[in-house]
Design an enzyme around this catalytic site. Sequence first.
Site, PDB file in Angstrom:
ATOM      1  CB  CYS A  20      -0.915  -0.033   1.323  1.00 16.28           C
ATOM      2  SG  CYS A  20      -0.012   0.206   2.817  1.00 16.28           S
ATOM      3  CG  HIS A  48       5.253  -8.356   9.230  1.00 14.45           C
ATOM      4  ND1 HIS A  48       5.730  -8.777  10.295  1.00 14.45           N
ATOM      5  CD2 HIS A  48       4.340  -7.285   9.712  1.00 14.45           C
ATOM      6  CE1 HIS A  48       5.475  -8.225  11.559  1.00 14.45           C
ATOM      7  NE2 HIS A  48       4.559  -7.192  10.946  1.00 14.45           N
ATOM      8  CG  HIS A  83       2.891  -0.956  12.034  1.00 17.55           C
ATOM      9  ND1 HIS A  83       1.521  -1.148  11.078  1.00 17.55           N
ATOM     10  CD2 HIS A  83       3.164  -2.160  12.301  1.00 17.55           C
ATOM     11  CE1 HIS A  83       1.622  -2.411  10.817  1.00 17.55           C
ATOM     12  NE2 HIS A  83       2.805  -3.025  11.432  1.00 17.55           N
ATOM     13  CG  HIS A 133      -1.946  -4.491  14.703  1.00 17.50           C
ATOM     14  ND1 HIS A 133      -1.424  -3.374  14.411  1.00 17.50           N
ATOM     15  CD2 HIS A 133      -1.702  -5.150  13.625  1.00 17.50           C
ATOM     16  CE1 HIS A 133      -0.887  -3.581  13.178  1.00 17.50           C
ATOM     17  NE2 HIS A 133      -1.160  -4.842  12.521  1.00 17.50           N
ATOM     18  CD  GLU A 135      -3.063   1.173  12.480  1.00 11.99           C
ATOM     19  OE1 GLU A 135      -2.819   0.468  11.599  1.00 11.99           O
ATOM     20  OE2 GLU A 135      -4.244   1.635  12.647  1.00 11.99           O
ATOM     21  CB  THR A 173      -5.324   1.939   9.113  1.00 14.75           C
ATOM     22  OG1 THR A 173      -4.374   0.966   9.399  1.00 14.75           O
ATOM     23  CG2 THR A 173      -5.122   3.265   9.602  1.00 14.75           C
ATOM     24  CB  SER A 230      -4.242 -12.552   8.131  1.00 17.29           C
ATOM     25  OG  SER A 230      -4.018 -10.980   8.492  1.00 17.29           O
ATOM     26  CG  ASN A 231      -2.811  -8.654   3.588  1.00 21.54           C
ATOM     27  OD1 ASN A 231      -2.456  -8.690   2.319  1.00 21.54           O
ATOM     28  ND2 ASN A 231      -1.664  -8.609   4.406  1.00 21.54           N
TER      29      ASN A 231
HETATM   30 FE1  F3S Z   1      -1.065   1.384   4.378  1.00 18.64          FE
HETATM   31 FE2  F3S Z   1      -1.087   3.839   5.570  1.00 18.64          FE
HETATM   32 FE3  F3S Z   1      -3.377   2.369   4.749  1.00 18.64          FE
HETATM   33  S1  F3S Z   1       0.125   1.735   6.053  1.00 18.64           S
HETATM   34  S2  F3S Z   1      -2.916   0.412   4.837  1.00 18.64           S
HETATM   35  S3  F3S Z   1      -1.829   3.142   3.403  1.00 18.64           S
HETATM   36  S4  F3S Z   1      -3.019   3.369   6.794  1.00 18.64           S
END
Ligand code: F3S
Length: 294
Positions: A20, A48, A83, A133, A135, A173, A230-231
Site C-alpha cells: 500500500c 513482514h 504503523h 497490534h 498500530e 486502519t 492474513s490479508n
Molecule cells: Fe497502508 Fe497507511 Fe493504509 S500503511 S494500509 S496506506 S493506513
Amino acid sequence: MKGIVESGKKVVTAKSAGFCFGVKRAVDTVYEEVEKGGPIFTYGPVIHNESVISDLEKKGVRIIHSVEDLEGLKEGTVILRSHGVSRQEEEAIRATGLKVVDTTCPFVKRIHNTVARESEKGRQIVIIGAADHPEVEGIRGWSQTPAAVIATEEEAENFSCPRDREICVVSQTTFNAIKFEKLVAILRQNGYTIICVNTICNATHERQTEAQEIAAHADIMIVIGGKTSSNSAKLYEICRERCPKTFFIQTREDLDLELDGTEKVIGITAGASTPKRIIEEVQSKCQNKLLNKC
Ligand code: F3S
C-alpha cells in the site's frame, strides 16, 4: 507480448497488488537511508516480508524492539515504520539524540492527532481494533487518558464509562468496515454519546475489490503472498470464490502452471507485503506460459 495480444490472451495484474502507499513509502525510505550511509535501525520490522527483511539485513539494517536497544549508541538513524509508535516511545527515541526518520503513514498520524486532541478535551477514547497490534498500541499511546480497545461484540457490550462523558471512537486502519459499524452501533444502543471517526484505510478494501473483479473474468488467478499473511489468505479466499483455479504462491518458483491452451486470461494480485519485483517475476512467467500456448 504481441502474440498474446493477437490471440486475445492476456495477463491482468491488479494495480492495487502489493504494497500500500504507506508501506511503500516506509520501505523506500529505508533504502534511501541505507544509501546515505551510517548505522540504520528500524523500530520493529519495516514490513513482514522475509526477502525484504533479509535484503535489508545484508545491507546492515538492524531491527530494534525497544528504546533500551539504542542505549550507548553515539550515531545512527532510527526509522519509525508505517504503523507508528506511541508518543512516549517517540519522545524516548528522540531523546537518544540519534537521527530519527518518521515514516508513520499519514493516515495513522491523523489518528494519533485525533486521539491526542479529543482526549485533551476530556473525551474517552475507544479504539476499535486488535489490542496487541503495534498500530493500536501506538494509537493508544497518544491518548491523554487511558484508552479502551474493543475488537468484539462482547467487548462492546461490556464496555463501560460514565454516561455523561462523551466518547470518541476511532479505528485501526485495517479493521473490517462492517464489523466497525456493528460495534459502534452497540455502543450507541447502550446510551453513549459518540463522536465517531471512521479511520479505516481504503487500501485493503480496494485491493480486495479489484481482486474480486479480476478473478470474476479470469481462467486462472494467482495470489502472491506470505504463508502467514492474513490479508493474502483473505485475497485467496475472495478470488477462489470467483475463480476455482486460484493459486496461492509466495514466489515465482512456487508457480507450476499447466495450461491446456484454452485459457484466455490469467489474473494476478498480491498481498500487502509482496514486493513489486516478485509480482513482476510472476507476471513475466505467466506471460511466457500464455505465449507458448498461443
Ligand atoms: Fe497502508 Fe497507511 Fe493504509 S500503511 S494500509 S496506506 S493506513
